[in-house]
Design an enzyme around this catalytic site. Structure first.
Site, PDB file in Angstrom:
ATOM      1  N   THR A  71       0.633  -1.365   0.089  1.00  0.00           N
ATOM      2  CA  THR A  71      -0.123   0.186   0.013  1.00  0.00           C
ATOM      3  C   THR A  71       0.802   1.266   0.332  1.00  0.00           C
ATOM      4  OG1 THR A  71      -0.172  -0.243   2.327  1.00  0.00           O
ATOM      5  CG2 THR A  71      -1.479  -0.885   1.254  1.00  0.00           C
TER       6      THR A  71
ATOM      7  N   ILE B 168      -3.057   5.013  -0.328  1.00  0.00           N
ATOM      8  CA  ILE B 168      -4.781   4.702   0.379  1.00  0.00           C
ATOM      9  C   ILE B 168      -5.151   3.145   0.026  1.00  0.00           C
ATOM     10  CG2 ILE B 168      -4.975   4.638  -2.280  1.00  0.00           C
ATOM     11  CD1 ILE B 168      -7.399   6.498   0.151  1.00  0.00           C
ATOM     12  N   HIS B 169      -4.499   2.918   1.987  1.00  0.00           N
ATOM     13  CA  HIS B 169      -4.183   1.861   1.567  1.00  0.00           C
ATOM     14  C   HIS B 169      -5.384   1.143   1.568  1.00  0.00           C
ATOM     15  CE1 HIS B 169      -0.812   2.670   5.081  1.00  0.00           C
ATOM     16  NE2 HIS B 169      -2.114   3.517   5.147  1.00  0.00           N
ATOM     17  N   ASP B 170      -6.334   0.641   1.820  1.00  0.00           N
ATOM     18  CA  ASP B 170      -7.416   0.120   1.994  1.00  0.00           C
ATOM     19  C   ASP B 170      -8.115  -0.086   0.320  1.00  0.00           C
ATOM     20  OD1 ASP B 170      -7.879  -1.113   4.525  1.00  0.00           O
ATOM     21  OD2 ASP B 170      -9.040   0.111   5.272  1.00  0.00           O
TER      22      ASP B 170
END
Length: 314
Positions: A196, A242-244
């Protein structure tokens, strides 16, 4: 092609909101059967409210939201208002939701839905602590061989952790749940912070998102600008991961990820490294590989696709 059926298990969180909007903007590829919430980035009452706000923002109040576990299986809940703000979605101007949360508990609904579906029909996407899924597997082990795949954002290896020196936040909040899922036998794909951190929103990209003119894109950009205030101590530019959303990106375009099958376990006992995902990247243990680990993303096609899908929402 028939859209892939997914359950999104989440603790919104601005990056969770991006992942949900990305999925809801891709009905030709993904069918969001329902959204389950868990205590994580903020307490359960807020994560549930935020999930309802996001489905309304997407113009999809028909997608049911189920409240789940308020706390981890063993540990006390740790939240992250220092990143996401007091509401979890600070930055956006979203009205109080009018869509009601469902009466059924998320774990019960998850079990019932997976058991009613054909074997291999449902993919579970976890964007926060994995408490709901682990509790569902504990309550009804027969769901395990029926799940097509678990795709999660969590963990780290080469980058260490972001909640402790060793542990990433989602895994650290409920390491026992993650350990349960990783060793369940279900196919698992993990998007750790190693991946990520290579998916960084730039101010220029957010400006392009805002300029598309849709309300969903505008509010997504607003919440992202708040979220991007955190991380100056870690990232040298104003770009932020923007990890998820990397979970949704994988479901839509797995070819843009560098990935490797590895043996992965979770430390659930050490006071120093609890929550650490121990990734056997070089296969030195010889143990059976149980997790598909995403190492890097090709950011250009990822952000192009996310821009297209979010801006297609109302």
């Amino acid at each position: 092609m028939t859209p892939r059926k997914i359950i999104i298990d989440t603790d919104p969180g601005q990056d969770d909101a991006f992942a949900i909007l990305f999925a809801l903007g891709s009905p030709q590829d993904l069918e969001v059967v329902g959204i389950t919430t868990v205590g994580g980035n903020v307490p359960l009452s807020l994560t549930t409210k935020n999930a309802l706000k996001v489905v309304e923002l997407a113009g999809r109040p028909d997608v049911p939201v189920f409240a789940g576990c308020p706390a981890p299986m063993v540990k006390k809940l740790m939240t992250a208002e220092y990143v996401h703000g007091e509401t979890g979605l600070d930055g956006a101007e979203l009205p109080e939701p009018v869509t009601p949360v469902q009466d059924e508990h998320a774990v019960n609904w998850m079990v019932r839905t997976i058991m009613a579906a054909s074997e291999g029909e449902i993919t579970v996407c976890t964007l926060g602590p994995m408490t709901n899924l682990a509790m569902a597997m504990t309550m009804e082990p027969r769901i395990i061989p029926r799940i097509r795949e678990v795709v999660l954002m969590g963990g780290g290896f080469f980058e260490g952790g972001n909640a402790t020196p060793a542990a990433e936040f989602n895994i650290f909040v409920d390491p026992h749940a993650a350990h349960k899922v990783f060793h369940s036998g279900v196919p698992v794909t993990m998007a750790p912070i190693d991946c990520t951190y290579t998916a960084q929103m730039t101010p220029e990209w957010l400006g392009t998102l805002r300029a598309t003119g849709s309300r969903a894109a505008l509010e997504a950009a607003n919440m992202a600008e708040f979220y991007c205030q955190y991380g100056d101590h870690k990232f040298p530019t104003k770009a932020r991961p923007i990890h998820d959303a990397c979970v949704t990106g994988y479901l839509l375009s797995p070819k843009i990820y560098e990935q490797r099958q590895c043996y992965v376990t979770v430390d659930i006992s050490s006071s120093e490294t609890i929550g650490m995902t121990v990734v056997d990247w070089w296969h030195v243990t010889g143990k059976e590989k149980n997790v598909n680990v995403l190492r890097r993303i090709d950011p250009a096609p990822f952000f192009d696709l996310m821009l297209e899908r979010i801006s297609a929402l109302p």
